[in-house]
Write a protein that holds these residues in place. Structure first.
Motif, PDB file in Angstrom:
ATOM      1  N   PRO A 238       0.803  -1.228   0.000  1.00  0.00           N
ATOM      2  CA  PRO A 238       0.000   0.000   0.000  1.00  0.00           C
ATOM      3  C   PRO A 238       0.832   1.273   0.000  1.00  0.00           C
ATOM      4  O   PRO A 238       0.455   2.267  -0.621  1.00  0.00           O
ATOM      5  CB  PRO A 238      -0.829  -0.125   1.282  1.00  0.00           C
ATOM      6  N   ARG A 239       1.970   1.265   0.700  1.00  0.00           N
ATOM      7  CA  ARG A 239       2.811   2.466   0.734  1.00  0.00           C
ATOM      8  C   ARG A 239       3.265   2.859  -0.663  1.00  0.00           C
ATOM      9  O   ARG A 239       3.292   4.051  -0.999  1.00  0.00           O
ATOM     10  CB  ARG A 239       4.006   2.222   1.655  1.00  0.00           C
ATOM     11  N   VAL A 242       0.351   4.552  -2.388  1.00  0.00           N
ATOM     12  CA  VAL A 242       0.158   5.908  -1.852  1.00  0.00           C
ATOM     13  C   VAL A 242       1.178   6.862  -2.470  1.00  0.00           C
ATOM     14  O   VAL A 242       0.849   7.984  -2.885  1.00  0.00           O
ATOM     15  CB  VAL A 242       0.270   5.896  -0.313  1.00  0.00           C
ATOM     16  N   ASP A 243       2.429   6.418  -2.556  1.00  0.00           N
ATOM     17  CA  ASP A 243       3.470   7.257  -3.167  1.00  0.00           C
ATOM     18  C   ASP A 243       3.183   7.509  -4.639  1.00  0.00           C
ATOM     19  O   ASP A 243       3.382   8.629  -5.135  1.00  0.00           O
ATOM     20  CB  ASP A 243       4.835   6.588  -3.007  1.00  0.00           C
ATOM     21  N   LEU A 245       0.236   7.540  -6.122  1.00  0.00           N
ATOM     22  CA  LEU A 245      -0.881   8.482  -6.220  1.00  0.00           C
ATOM     23  C   LEU A 245      -0.389   9.919  -6.125  1.00  0.00           C
ATOM     24  O   LEU A 245      -0.838  10.804  -6.862  1.00  0.00           O
ATOM     25  CB  LEU A 245      -1.902   8.201  -5.107  1.00  0.00           C
ATOM     26  N   ALA A 246       0.547  10.151  -5.213  1.00  0.00           N
ATOM     27  CA  ALA A 246       1.089  11.491  -5.040  1.00  0.00           C
ATOM     28  C   ALA A 246       1.989  11.878  -6.214  1.00  0.00           C
ATOM     29  O   ALA A 246       1.885  12.999  -6.745  1.00  0.00           O
ATOM     30  CB  ALA A 246       1.864  11.569  -3.732  1.00  0.00           C
ATOM     31  N   LEU A 263      -5.744   0.638   3.581  1.00  0.00           N
ATOM     32  CA  LEU A 263      -5.396   2.065   3.608  1.00  0.00           C
ATOM     33  C   LEU A 263      -5.760   2.678   4.955  1.00  0.00           C
ATOM     34  O   LEU A 263      -4.993   3.429   5.554  1.00  0.00           O
ATOM     35  CB  LEU A 263      -6.118   2.786   2.471  1.00  0.00           C
ATOM     36  N   LEU A 269      -0.431   7.941   8.160  1.00  0.00           N
ATOM     37  CA  LEU A 269      -1.006   8.855   7.181  1.00  0.00           C
ATOM     38  C   LEU A 269      -1.693  10.026   7.878  1.00  0.00           C
ATOM     39  O   LEU A 269      -2.468   9.837   8.809  1.00  0.00           O
ATOM     40  CB  LEU A 269      -2.008   8.121   6.291  1.00  0.00           C
ATOM     41  N   PHE A 273      -3.657  13.741   3.076  1.00  0.00           N
ATOM     42  CA  PHE A 273      -2.320  13.455   2.548  1.00  0.00           C
ATOM     43  C   PHE A 273      -2.279  13.389   1.028  1.00  0.00           C
ATOM     44  O   PHE A 273      -1.196  13.352   0.437  1.00  0.00           O
ATOM     45  CB  PHE A 273      -1.779  12.152   3.154  1.00  0.00           C
ATOM     46  N   LEU A 274      -3.438  13.363   0.368  1.00  0.00           N
ATOM     47  CA  LEU A 274      -3.492  13.370  -1.102  1.00  0.00           C
ATOM     48  C   LEU A 274      -4.372  14.537  -1.554  1.00  0.00           C
ATOM     49  O   LEU A 274      -5.530  14.352  -1.934  1.00  0.00           O
ATOM     50  CB  LEU A 274      -4.038  12.034  -1.623  1.00  0.00           C
ATOM     51  N   LEU A 299      -9.296  11.277   4.112  1.00  0.00           N
ATOM     52  CA  LEU A 299      -9.402  12.074   2.881  1.00  0.00           C
ATOM     53  C   LEU A 299     -10.584  13.032   3.011  1.00  0.00           C
ATOM     54  O   LEU A 299     -11.595  12.896   2.323  1.00  0.00           O
ATOM     55  CB  LEU A 299      -9.594  11.141   1.682  1.00  0.00           C
TER      56      LEU A 299
END
Length: 516
Positions: A238-239, A242-243, A245-246, A263, A269, A273-274, A299
């Motif tokens: 998952p990390r 997440v990276d 996505l950013a 998540l 998190l 964060f996004l 989110l």
């Protein structure tokens, strides 16, 4: 409108724009168009004709997207299958649909060749990343898509022709080929684009397999609107996602509830964060309120859109994001341009609160199951509004017209003369801190017929006991709904579509190993 026609419109408007990011590669719309043109021409030279079936045994990568587009440009039918499908099951499908060609990665060739040896069919085989010492009768994907030759392809206008043949096991374990025309797919995807308010500025990151409808709609919607699709092969880390996505500035992220659970369990998190993530969608299984609440807290500025769909029509309903807090157990209303309602045992619309079967009408409803008239007739009816699909799912509608999933007909647990919806018990389980995954099933009992058993996977470090879980459920459920036993597992089995299914395995759908 045909899918490749929508894509060609995007090519004309955005030739230099990034269309696809996958496997370290970035392809513009012009690149994707040229490669799929060349592959389409190669398919036609190999004997693929309009209406021919082309099986795709491919992961989430550039080869898959090129192959879908090339198949449609050749006038053929794309038949995506999970690439790790067992040889016997694959052979049965090959025998049934008689494909003219199969496109696979080289690592899948041993299984594919074993299946072809069993099946009563001999398709042309195209393989990506093929070693030099490979058999000469297997065509090399890279050679077919490379080069500067301009291919003149036939322009096909008929959108009533088949676009997809998606195999789904459903509750029987026997694969059924769902027949979806270009018009079916386009109707569903144009509706999705509307309620998600997609534009060419959207960047959607997807880990959903391109072998089932939820994943395919991400590809088709972005190709139709001129957006960017970022494909990743799994959610195992998952990390990393997440990276990504950013890094890509993703504005859309489709997920399944198991992904939401992972998540939501990441402790480091920070809320928000996004910041560029405009929406997430959840489908393929019910999203428990405990998970949707955890996701929204992470989110706060992102719209969470809960959806319900079936392969037989791709999408049925959606819950507007601003309704989620007030209706956390609803899957919303019919997608624009369609009808979805609950019928009673007589086939008439059911009163609010009455449990009945969900039926769906609209231009997105399938044409039937490939070579299976009996199942097609059982699932489809012709009405004044067109084809009506009997979903086999139990629902009720509230006074405001919002749909609420109850259970698959076959999953209802009958105990002490009462009927128990597994989802209702599962929602209560997910509300207990420390439970990461949960499922409920009925087990045979000599006195009560069936009793409820819970299956759970705990968060790391959670110290819950069977007694703790049963006590929690007893405080919130009727007596007959309370699990009589709890089985602890490291993780619950999942299908290739990300659904938690206790029966997932080789006898039904290939079990999901690395996608979540």
């Amino acid at each position: 409108m045909r899918i490749e026609a929508r894509f060609r419109d995007s090519v004309r408007h955005f030739p230099a724009k990034t269309a696809l990011v996958a496997g370290g590669r970035r392809l513009s719309y012009a690149d994707l168009d040229a490669q799929s043109d060349r592959l389409a021409a190669a398919l036609i030279r190999s004997g693929v004709e309009p209406g021919s079936r082309v099986v795709l045994l491919l992961d989430n990568d550039a080869e898959a997207v090129v192959s879908f587009l090339a198949t449609w440009k050749a006038g053929a039918v794309a038949c995506p299958l999970y690439p790790t499908m067992k040889a016997e099951k694959l052979a049965a499908i090959l025998t049934n649909i008689e494909p003219a060609a199969v496109i696979s990665h080289a690592r899948g060739l041993p299984t594919l060749l074993a299946a072809v040896a069993i099946a009563d069919t001999r398709p042309v085989i195209i393989a990506a990343q093929l070693p030099e010492e490979a058999a000469q009768d297997i065509l090399r994907f890279e050679r077919l898509v490379d080069g500067d030759a301009v291919n003149v392809l036939p322009v096909i206008a008929d959108d009533s022709e088949l676009a997809l043949l998606i195999h789904t096991s459903g509750s029987t374990g026997r694969p059924k080929g769902v027949m979806l025309s270009h018009a079916n797919v386009d109707a569903a995807c144009q509706s999705i684009l509307g309620y998600l308010e997609n534009t060419a500025d959207d960047v959607v990151l997807s880990v959903l397999p391109l072998s089932f409808g939820y994943g395919i709609t991400q590809m088709v919607t972005m190709a139709s609107i001129g957006g960017t699709l970022v494909l990743e092969k799994s959610f195992a880390f998952p990390r990393k996602i997440v990276d990504r996505l950013a890094e890509e500035g993703a504005t859309g992220f489709p997920m399944v509830p198991a992904m939401a659970a992972l998540l939501g369990g990441m402790k480091d998190l920070e809320p928000g964060f996004l910041p560029k993530l405009r929406y997430v969608t959840s489908a393929a299984a019910a999203l428990p309120p405990a998970l949707s609440g955890r996701l929204q807290a992470l989110l706060p500025e992102t719209k969470i859109v809960v959806m319900y769909g079936q392969t037989e029509c791709l999408r049925v309903s959606f819950l507007p994001a601003d309704e989620l807090a007030g209706r956390p157990t609803s899957v919303g209303v019919a997608i624009p341009g369609t009808r979805a309602y609950v019928v009673d045992e007589t086939g008439e619309p059911a009163e609010p609160g009455t449990i009945g079967e969900l039926v769906v009408e609209g231009p997105h409803v399938m044409g039937g199951y490939w070579g299976d008239d009996r199942s097609s007739q059982a699932a489809l009816e012709v009405t004044k509004h067109g084809r009506r699909l009997r979903t086999g799912d139990l629902f009720h509608v509230d006074a405001e017209g919002f749909l609420h999933f109850v259970s698959r007909k076959d999953d209802i647990i009958k105990t002490r003369g009462e009927k128990v919806s597994p989802q209702e018990v599962e929602r209560v389980l997910y509300a207990l801190p420390g439970i990461r995954e949960a499922a409920v099933a009925g087990i045979d009992d000599p006195i009560f017929g069936q009793v409820v058993r819970a299956y759970v996977a705990l968060e790391p470090g959670a110290g819950l006991s069977e007694k703790d879980i049963i006590r929690h459920c007893a405080g919130q459920l009727e007596d007959y709904m309370v699990p009589k036993s709890v089985e602890f597992r490291d993780a619950l089995p999942k299908t290739t579509t990300g659904k938690i299914r206790l029966s997932a395995g080789a006898e039904t759908e290939p079990q999901l190993e690395n996608a979540l």
